[in-house]
Design a protein around this motif. Structure first.
Motif, mmCIF file in Angstrom:
data_model
loop_
_atom_site.group_PDB
_atom_site.id
_atom_site.type_symbol
_atom_site.label_atom_id
_atom_site.label_comp_id
_atom_site.label_asym_id
_atom_site.label_seq_id
_atom_site.Cartn_x
_atom_site.Cartn_y
_atom_site.Cartn_z
ATOM 1 N N ILE A 1 0.863 -1.178 0.000
ATOM 2 C CA ILE A 1 0.000 0.000 0.000
ATOM 3 C C ILE A 1 0.897 1.226 0.000
ATOM 4 C CG2 ILE A 1 -1.805 1.259 1.230
ATOM 5 C CD1 ILE A 1 -2.710 -1.406 2.399
ATOM 6 N N LEU A 2 0.763 2.055 -1.030
ATOM 7 C CA LEU A 2 1.659 3.186 -1.230
ATOM 8 C C LEU A 2 0.915 4.501 -1.064
ATOM 9 C CD1 LEU A 2 3.262 1.882 -4.550
ATOM 10 C CD2 LEU A 2 4.052 1.413 -2.229
ATOM 11 N N SER A 3 1.602 5.484 -0.525
ATOM 12 C CA SER A 3 1.067 6.844 -0.436
ATOM 13 C C SER A 3 1.832 7.743 -1.400
ATOM 14 C CB SER A 3 1.194 7.380 0.990
ATOM 15 O OG SER A 3 2.560 7.477 1.376
ATOM 16 N N LEU A 4 1.155 8.773 -1.900
ATOM 17 C CA LEU A 4 1.749 9.719 -2.840
ATOM 18 C C LEU A 4 1.852 11.071 -2.163
ATOM 19 C CD1 LEU A 4 -0.449 7.758 -4.432
ATOM 20 C CD2 LEU A 4 0.514 8.899 -6.406
ATOM 21 N N SER A 5 3.029 11.674 -2.232
ATOM 22 C CA SER A 5 3.287 12.898 -1.477
ATOM 23 C C SER A 5 2.426 14.068 -1.938
ATOM 24 C CB SER A 5 4.775 13.282 -1.598
ATOM 25 O OG SER A 5 5.133 13.450 -2.958
ATOM 26 N N SER A 6 2.181 14.192 -3.246
ATOM 27 C CA SER A 6 1.464 15.359 -3.755
ATOM 28 C C SER A 6 -0.004 15.090 -4.063
ATOM 29 C CB SER A 6 2.161 15.891 -5.016
ATOM 30 O OG SER A 6 2.186 14.892 -6.021
ATOM 31 N N LEU A 7 -0.468 13.873 -3.824
ATOM 32 C CA LEU A 7 -1.866 13.515 -4.065
ATOM 33 C C LEU A 7 -2.446 12.835 -2.833
ATOM 34 C CD1 LEU A 7 -1.485 12.029 -7.662
ATOM 35 C CD2 LEU A 7 -2.417 14.261 -7.084
ATOM 36 N N LYS A 8 -3.746 12.973 -2.651
ATOM 37 C CA LYS A 8 -4.403 12.373 -1.498
ATOM 38 C C LYS A 8 -4.828 10.948 -1.811
ATOM 39 C CE LYS A 8 -6.203 16.757 0.307
ATOM 40 N NZ LYS A 8 -7.420 17.522 0.689
ATOM 41 N N GLY A 9 -4.695 10.079 -0.803
ATOM 42 C CA GLY A 9 -5.119 8.693 -0.969
ATOM 43 C C GLY A 9 -3.956 7.741 -1.165
ATOM 44 N N ASN A 10 -4.305 6.487 -1.454
ATOM 45 C CA ASN A 10 -3.305 5.426 -1.604
ATOM 46 C C ASN A 10 -3.509 4.686 -2.917
ATOM 47 O OD1 ASN A 10 -4.117 5.354 1.616
ATOM 48 N ND2 ASN A 10 -1.916 5.285 1.249
ATOM 49 N N ILE A 11 -2.439 4.039 -3.362
ATOM 50 C CA ILE A 11 -2.522 3.123 -4.501
ATOM 51 C C ILE A 11 -1.956 1.780 -4.051
ATOM 52 C CG2 ILE A 11 -2.280 5.021 -6.134
ATOM 53 C CD1 ILE A 11 0.552 4.048 -6.730
#
Length: 337
Positions: free
Chosen positions: A105-115
């Motif tokens: 489960i990855l988080s993105l620094s400039s976007l909200k939510g996970n991929i």
């Protein structure tokens, strides 16, 4: 028939064709059905064909980066290619995953939510086996959850793989990916509601003789702010007009400074016949083609780069650089060799 409204003569011809058997009623019905487009309101299409095509191109770039990294790191033939880009509900994606799986489960620094980044267990255990010195044989692998040590090893490799994914997305959006957690049971990875639409990028990965799939799950709600950028026109123009950033140059310089390159000094050369070489024994002396006061050639990597003089610093042998070999001199050294 130019329009949707038929003239009386066209109606008469159609009725005549049906009555004579030239055209059947079923064929007419099929023609009518072709005009109807099925649309499921429970699964609305969030991405256009152009956006799907752009996502395919983005991850083809990621596949090339991943191919280079894994081939170098694992020292085995690796093949990575994008298989498909599909949009479906999150629930359908979760149901398609086996248990156990290797899910990050990855988080993105400039976007909200996970991929989600999911890898086939066969490929994961083949990679782990090779990193631990094995041959990555598929026959010795069984589907199971990762141990703590194996999870740590995969996390370290995943961090490097995520750098490649960041680079592939660079022309559309800059972000940094962080691994928040790793799961083995797909039911424990509820990053969005079950009915939300997601895009699934599927890549086929072959490590040696072992094959498996990589699935990247990106919820629509996560990349909704940058969806207008997901066009081939924007992606191509961003690639062609991309400029170097000072921080990227500094980072490249730092990596170059850490590079380890072999340096050697050539004391001289001597030519021998095979018969002379075979008769050499302990105590024999070979006369080199250099004199005591001649400048020696300093070789960096495999290329002659400097002239130098031999000497001693303390109890160690050393050389003092006297001149940089210019390109013409370098070509001359190669010819002499």
């Amino acid at each position: 028939m130019a329009g949707d409204i038929l003239s009386q003569s066209e109606i008469d011809k159609l009725l005549s064709a049906i009555s004579t058997g030239v055209v059947s009623a079923d064929e007419v019905r099929v023609e009518e059905q072709k005009k109807i487009k099925v649309y499921d309101f429970k699964r609305p299409d969030k991405f256009s064909k152009d956006q799907i095509r752009t996502l395919f191109m983005l991850h083809e770039n990621f596949a090339r980066i991943l191919n280079t990294y894994l081939s170098t790191h694992l020292r085995v033939l690796v093949k990575v290619e994008v298989v498909s880009v599909d949009q479906l509900t999150y629930e359908e994606f979760i149901r398609s995953l086996p248990n156990p799986s290797v899910i990050s489960i990855l988080s993105l620094s400039s976007l909200k939510g996970n991929i989600i980044f999911e890898m086939d267990t066969n490929v994961v255990f083949s990679i782990i086996d090779r990193l631990f010195g094995g041959m990555g044989d598929e026959s010795k692998m069984k589907a199971r959850t990762l141990t703590d040590i194996e999870e740590t090893v995969i996390k370290n490799m995943m961090s490097k793989m995520m750098e490649g994914l960041q680079e592939a997305w660079h022309n559309v959006q800059d972000f940094k990916l962080n691994i928040e957690s790793m799961e083995s049971n797909p039911q424990f990875t509820q990053i969005v509601p079950s009915g939300d639409m997601v895009v699934i990028i599927t890549l086929q990965l072959k490590v040696g003789s072992v094959e498996g799939l990589i699935n990247i799950c990106i919820p629509y709600i996560v990349i909704e702010p940058i969806v207008p950028k997901l066009t081939t026109t924007f992606w191509v123009s961003a690639s062609s007009t991309r400029k170097e950033h000072p921080e990227e140059v500094d980072q490249l310089k730092k990596k170059l400074r850490k590079a380890i390159i072999p340096v050697s000094v050539e004391l001289g050369r001597v030519s021998l016949t095979i018969s002379e070489f075979l008769t050499l024994g302990m105590g024999d002396t070979l006369r080199l083609n250099t004199k005591a006061d001649d400048e020696l050639v300093c070789i960096v990597g495999e290329r002659p780069k400097f002239y130098c003089r031999p000497g001693i610093i303390g109890k160690r042998s050393a050389v003092q650089i006297t001149k940089v070999i210019e390109s013409d001199d370098e070509e001359g050294e190669k010819r002499d060799g």
